[in-house]
Design a protein around this motif. Structure first.
Motif, short mmCIF file in Angstrom:
data_model
loop_
_atom_site.label_atom_id
_atom_site.label_comp_id
_atom_site.label_asym_id
_atom_site.label_seq_id
_atom_site.Cartn_x
_atom_site.Cartn_y
_atom_site.Cartn_z
N CYS A 150 14.53 -41.72 -31.97
CA CYS A 150 13.05 -41.52 -31.51
C CYS A 150 12.44 -40.74 -29.66
O CYS A 150 13.68 -40.82 -29.19
N LEU A 151 11.81 -40.03 -30.11
CA LEU A 151 11.18 -39.21 -28.77
C LEU A 151 10.91 -40.27 -28.09
O LEU A 151 10.53 -41.24 -28.33
N SER A 152 11.20 -40.41 -26.44
CA SER A 152 11.06 -41.90 -25.63
C SER A 152 9.68 -41.69 -25.54
O SER A 152 8.79 -42.25 -25.55
N ASP A 153 8.77 -39.90 -26.02
CA ASP A 153 6.96 -40.47 -25.89
C ASP A 153 6.54 -41.19 -27.01
O ASP A 153 5.41 -41.77 -26.56
N LEU A 154 7.22 -41.27 -28.01
CA LEU A 154 6.89 -42.07 -28.75
C LEU A 154 7.18 -43.82 -29.52
O LEU A 154 6.65 -44.05 -30.28
N TYR A 155 8.28 -43.79 -28.63
CA TYR A 155 8.73 -44.83 -28.61
C TYR A 155 7.98 -45.92 -27.91
O TYR A 155 7.88 -46.99 -28.97
N PRO A 156 6.33 -45.91 -27.54
CA PRO A 156 5.71 -46.93 -27.49
C PRO A 156 5.83 -47.67 -28.62
O PRO A 156 5.17 -49.01 -29.17
N LYS A 157 5.37 -46.67 -30.25
CA LYS A 157 4.94 -47.49 -31.49
C LYS A 157 5.51 -48.09 -32.35
O LYS A 157 5.32 -49.24 -32.17
N ILE A 158 7.26 -47.16 -31.48
CA ILE A 158 8.46 -48.61 -32.07
C ILE A 158 8.46 -50.18 -31.40
O ILE A 158 8.29 -50.75 -32.30
N LYS A 159 8.21 -50.11 -30.78
CA LYS A 159 8.04 -51.03 -29.34
C LYS A 159 7.48 -52.50 -30.32
O LYS A 159 7.84 -53.12 -30.17
N ASN A 160 5.97 -51.44 -30.11
CA ASN A 160 5.39 -52.57 -31.06
C ASN A 160 5.23 -53.59 -32.66
O ASN A 160 4.24 -54.00 -32.78
N ILE A 161 5.81 -52.31 -32.97
CA ILE A 161 5.69 -52.82 -34.21
C ILE A 161 7.98 -53.69 -34.97
O ILE A 161 7.29 -53.49 -35.75
N ARG A 162 8.30 -53.37 -34.01
CA ARG A 162 10.25 -53.55 -33.71
C ARG A 162 10.05 -55.05 -34.97
O ARG A 162 10.54 -55.17 -35.23
N ALA A 163 9.41 -55.53 -33.76
CA ALA A 163 9.43 -57.20 -34.70
C ALA A 163 9.65 -57.42 -35.67
O ALA A 163 9.34 -58.38 -36.65
N ASN A 164 8.17 -56.38 -36.45
CA ASN A 164 8.13 -56.64 -37.66
C ASN A 164 9.10 -55.97 -38.86
O ASN A 164 8.97 -55.88 -39.72
N THR A 165 10.26 -55.28 -38.04
CA THR A 165 10.67 -54.50 -38.68
C THR A 165 12.70 -54.75 -38.91
O THR A 165 13.05 -55.89 -38.26
N ARG A 166 13.29 -54.47 -39.82
CA ARG A 166 14.51 -54.77 -39.87
C ARG A 166 15.69 -53.53 -38.21
O ARG A 166 16.99 -53.64 -38.70
N LEU A 167 14.23 -52.82 -37.44
CA LEU A 167 16.16 -51.93 -36.88
C LEU A 167 16.54 -52.60 -35.81
O LEU A 167 15.65 -54.01 -35.57
N ARG A 168 17.43 -52.38 -35.27
CA ARG A 168 18.41 -53.34 -34.72
C ARG A 168 18.80 -52.20 -33.77
O ARG A 168 19.11 -52.32 -32.53
N ASN A 169 19.41 -50.61 -34.03
CA ASN A 169 19.59 -49.79 -33.53
C ASN A 169 18.45 -48.27 -32.50
O ASN A 169 18.15 -48.72 -33.50
N MET A 170 18.60 -48.71 -31.47
CA MET A 170 17.56 -47.76 -30.80
C MET A 170 17.78 -46.79 -30.03
O MET A 170 18.27 -46.82 -29.19
N VAL A 171 17.49 -45.19 -30.65
CA VAL A 171 18.18 -44.09 -30.16
C VAL A 171 16.40 -43.47 -29.70
O VAL A 171 16.17 -43.55 -30.16
N THR A 172 17.05 -42.92 -28.41
CA THR A 172 16.06 -42.53 -27.26
C THR A 172 16.25 -41.36 -27.46
O THR A 172 17.84 -41.30 -26.57
N PHE A 173 15.81 -40.24 -26.49
CA PHE A 173 15.74 -39.31 -25.74
C PHE A 173 14.51 -38.22 -25.14
O PHE A 173 13.90 -38.19 -25.86
N ASN A 174 14.18 -37.84 -24.27
CA ASN A 174 13.97 -36.89 -23.72
C ASN A 174 14.10 -35.44 -24.31
O ASN A 174 15.53 -35.05 -24.39
N LEU A 175 13.41 -34.77 -24.82
CA LEU A 175 13.29 -33.52 -24.74
C LEU A 175 13.91 -31.99 -24.38
O LEU A 175 14.98 -31.09 -24.71
N ASP A 176 13.86 -32.57 -23.17
CA ASP A 176 14.86 -31.80 -22.14
C ASP A 176 16.20 -32.09 -21.77
O ASP A 176 17.49 -31.52 -21.23
N GLY A 177 16.90 -32.90 -22.48
CA GLY A 177 17.84 -33.56 -22.44
C GLY A 177 18.40 -34.70 -20.79
O GLY A 177 19.01 -35.04 -20.46
N SER A 178 16.89 -35.38 -20.10
CA SER A 178 16.83 -35.52 -19.36
C SER A 178 17.60 -36.87 -19.89
O SER A 178 17.08 -37.56 -20.67
N PRO A 179 17.77 -38.09 -19.25
CA PRO A 179 17.79 -39.43 -18.64
C PRO A 179 16.28 -40.39 -19.52
O PRO A 179 16.14 -40.27 -18.64
#
Length: 530
Positions: free
Chosen positions: A125-154
């Motif tokens: 998931c793109l880090s800018d979009l992560y808040p959407k996932i964070k808000n619904i994560r409890a309602n899903t089966r997600l267990r591995n979350m991998v995020t990134f910035n477009l420029d590769g920064s931490p």
């Protein structure tokens, strides 16, 4: 139809192809061996070679296995066009996982539906979009979350997420290779929801491999294999971009120049700078480039192949682009359920204005009367059915919906067409879009073609709206060209000179823009619902 289309194939276009028995990620392995130092991806100012991409995707594959991801597990991707999207796709496929591409523009409710419907447990998931996932994560089966910035920064989300760049930097490239066969699922490609709740099309490695080779056979005639550039602005989360930009580029050993969004200036500058040869586009993109005010400052005559899909291509747009570039835009057709390409006008061959062209190699078609169910002949209007190695296995966990669209391996497209005496296909309408007014069938595209010839109109779409007397009546929603003004009466009067009375719009609405999908397709359903 007796395969009328074969006689208009180019002499070197094969009717039947031999498909490799390997998985789709074999394309990357092969190109990394054959073109190791060639650019595979250009994103912003970052260049990634084929050998680097192969290595990086191996590292991501190892990470997934260390996190417990196994063959058949679903790995979701929520990202615009970027190198991280490509890494997630091929890395997941290398361990036999099934990729689930998600539209970054979706709201939380839509994302929750797709993640739960697919059973995804891992997401990139793109880090800018992560808040959407964070808000619904409890309602899903997600267990591995991998995020990134477009420029590769931490990335620092404060949650139990993993930074993709750290994986790329630190993980071993040794992973446990799974036996992945052509009939294994590679992708759950969710339909865009333009006709209702989105459904996951089950596309196999064989489907994706076959469609790349089929498309290359018809539109890849001018590619400089191992030495070319492809504009990558069509979204990779849509199957048009995924097959025709990402998978085709990897197969051909050419560089894809990725853009997270369509901005005419950036695309034009990239074509000029890199001497780009290939542009897969939508009519909306071509319109924007044609009308770009400073277009005279750039040389676009390096282009040798331009394919338009996702929506009908007005002849005026095609003509203007030819004057600008010297390239004849070739119109093609496909749908998510077919990986997607089923038809195309041949590059360097006979192109017919207004036609989506001929079935591609190994693709058969029927035309079925939408009322009687009888098979139609030439010049009769009916629903397009297609069959070929690119057709999906069905909809994920939806046997009833699958049975509604697949019959003895034939895919019912829902598009109403006509076929001429040479096998060229013309889209008349979507079956669901036909307007029935006073007992007459009215096909929106016929009215839209007339509207587009009006000198003040830039875009238009026609829908049927309820009418107490006629059942339905015709409404035109119009976007005018910049600085133009027009009245409802002016538009209706214009149509009266060019259409039978029952086809003339009774209502006209002017708007600044039309609702569109990520690939520029007008969301007619949204307008109908309004």
């Amino acid at each position: 139809m007796e395969k009328l289309w074969f006689k208009n194939y180019l002499p070197d276009t094969r009717h039947h192809l031999i498909y490799p028995e390997g998985p789709v990620f074999q394309f990357l392995i092969d190109s990394a061996r054959q073109y190791p130092e060639n650019d595979a991806i250009i994103f912003a100012d970052r260049h990634i070679t084929f050998s680097q991409l192969d290595l990086i995707t191996n590292r991501f594959a190892r990470f997934l296995q260390d996190k417990g991801v196994r063959k058949g597990d679903r790995v979701a991707i929520l990202a615009p066009n970027c190198h991280q999207n490509v890494i997630g796709f091929f890395g997941a496929l290398k361990i036999g996982a099934i990729v689930v591409q998600n539209n970054p523009m979706y709201v939380e409710r839509e994302l929750e539906h797709q993640l739960n419907d697919s059973g995804s447990e891992t997401i990139v998931c793109l880090s800018d979009l992560y808040p959407k996932i964070k808000n619904i994560r409890a309602n899903t089966r997600l267990r591995n979350m991998v995020t990134f910035n477009l420029d590769g920064s931490p990335v620092s989300t404060g949650d139990d997420t993993v930074d993709l760049q750290a994986v790329i930097n630190d993980y071993s490239s040794e992973y446990r290779q799974e036996s992945v066969v052509p009939e294994d699922l590679a992708l759950l490609q969710y339909t865009g929801g333009t006709t209702g709740v989105s459904k996951g099309c089950m596309l196999t490695h064989r489907n994706l491999v076959a469609n790349v080779l089929q498309t290359v056979e018809v539109v890849g005639k001018n590619y400089r294999r191992g030495d070319d550039y492809v504009i990558g602005v069509l979204p990779l989360f849509h199957v048009y971009g995924l097959t025709c930009i990402m998978n085709m580029s990897v197969y051909m050993g050419v560089a894809m120049i990725l853009f997270p969004r369509f901005e005419p200036k950036m695309v034009i500058e990239a074509i000029h700078r890199y001497k780009v040869g290939v542009f897969f586009a939508s009519p909306t993109m071509l319109i924007a480039i044609n009308s770009y005010k400073e277009i005279g400052n750039y040389d676009l005559r390096c282009l040798h192949t331009c394919i338009s899909g996702s929506a009908p291509l007005p002849n005026e747009v095609k003509t203007a682009f030819f004057k600008l570039t010297g390239v004849e835009v070739v119109e093609a057709y496909g749908l998510s359920e077919a990986s997607p390409v089923t038809h195309s006008n041949p590059v360097n061959g006979k192109v017919k204005i207004g036609s989506i062209g001929l079935p591609v190699s190994d693709t058969d078609m029927r035309v079925i009367d939408i009322n009687s169910g009888a098979e139609c002949s030439v010049k009769q209007t009916g629903e397009l059915w297609v069959k070929g190695p690119q057709v999906m296995k069905g909809y994920w966990n939806k046997p009833e919906e699958t049975a509604n669209v697949l019959e003895d391996d034939w895919l019912k497209t829902g598009d109403v067409i006509e076929v001429d005496e040479e096998g060229y296909v013309y889209i008349v309408s979507r079956k669901k879009d036909v307007i029935i007014a006073g007992g007459y069938n009215i096909y929106p595209v016929e009215v839209e073609d007339v509207l587009f010839t009006h000198p003040k109109i830039q875009e238009s779409v026609v829908v049927g709206i309820p009418d107490a007397y006629r059942g339905e009546t015709v409404k035109a929603v119009i976007v005018l060209k910049e600085s133009e003004t027009a009245t409802t009466e002016e538009i209706i009067s214009y149509c009266r000179t060019k259409l039978a009375a029952y086809k003339v719009p009774r209502k006209v609405e002017f708007r600044r823009e039309l609702p569109k999908s990520a690939v520029g397709k007008v969301l007619r359903r949204v307008l109908r619902e309004e």
